[in-house]
Design a protein around this motif. Structure first.
Motif, short mmCIF file in Angstrom:
data_model
loop_
_atom_site.label_atom_id
_atom_site.label_comp_id
_atom_site.label_asym_id
_atom_site.label_seq_id
_atom_site.Cartn_x
_atom_site.Cartn_y
_atom_site.Cartn_z
N HIS A 46 38.29 32.46 38.77
CA HIS A 46 37.36 33.57 38.92
C HIS A 46 36.59 33.82 37.63
CE1 HIS A 46 36.06 37.23 40.86
NE2 HIS A 46 36.26 37.86 39.73
N HIS A 100 32.53 35.45 35.96
CA HIS A 100 31.23 36.07 36.19
C HIS A 100 30.19 35.42 35.29
CE1 HIS A 100 32.56 39.15 38.94
NE2 HIS A 100 33.70 39.15 38.27
N CYS A 154 36.55 40.08 33.98
CA CYS A 154 36.23 40.62 35.31
C CYS A 154 36.41 42.13 35.30
CB CYS A 154 37.11 40.00 36.38
SG CYS A 154 36.80 40.71 38.00
N MET A 200 36.52 44.10 37.64
CA MET A 200 37.28 44.58 38.79
C MET A 200 38.72 44.91 38.44
SD MET A 200 35.63 45.21 41.37
CE MET A 200 36.74 45.41 42.76
N HIS A 226 33.22 41.31 45.49
CA HIS A 226 32.39 41.98 44.51
C HIS A 226 31.52 40.95 43.80
CE1 HIS A 226 35.72 40.52 41.98
NE2 HIS A 226 34.84 40.50 41.01
ZN ZN Z 1 35.33 39.56 39.24
#
Ligand code: ZN
Ligand code: ZN
Ligand code: ZN
Length: 142
Positions: free
Chosen positions: A86, A88, A104, A106, A123
């Protein structure tokens, strides 16, 4: 990694179109719109139609081979997923260059949303700005 191998590893049939799409993305260090990608693909494979490119982008995205972000104009942009796991992106508004970021937001948000009884299922989070090269170019103009 070889693009044919990448396709095989993901149980995808090797087609000239898929190879061309991945080859273009592999040689590009910026996000591309489907239209930009199509323009480059037809340089390699003249006669390819846009809908074929578009369908394949969708498929590659679904298989997790690509990353997608939305540009500030709302158009979807794509890059070859080079990072595991994961992540961004920070995207340059001028040239489309991108930088993967491990952070992240989140992770912290999830707890707060949980208190509100909200279950996030997806997201996206992108940072837009100017890359070092474009900042320099800008300074020269000013
Ligand atoms: Zn994320
Ligand atoms: Zn990415
Ligand atoms: Zn830039």
């Amino acid at each position: 990694m070889d693009v044919e191998e990448l396709l095989r590893q993901n149980d995808l049939r090797v087609t000239p179109q898929r190879k061309a799409i991945l080859a273009v993305l592999k040689n590009t260090r910026s996000f591309l719109s489907a239209q930009d990608l199509f323009q480059k693909v037809i340089e390699i494979l003249p006669g390819t139609n846009f809908s074929t490119v578009y369908r394949n982008i969708d498929l590659l995205l679904e298989k997790g081979l690509l990353c997608r972000v939305s540009s500030q104009t709302g158009a979807d942009l794509y890059e070859l997923r080079r990072e595991e796991g994961h992540h961004h992106h920070a995207v340059c508004k001028m040239c489309g260059a991108y930088f993967a970021v491990d952070f992240c937001p989140m992770e912290e948000l999830v707890q707060e949303l949980d208190r509100k009884g909200f279950l996030p299922t997806e997201h996206c989070f992108e940072v837009y700005g100017l890359c070092a090269k474009c900042r320099e170019g800008k300074r020269k103009i000013e």
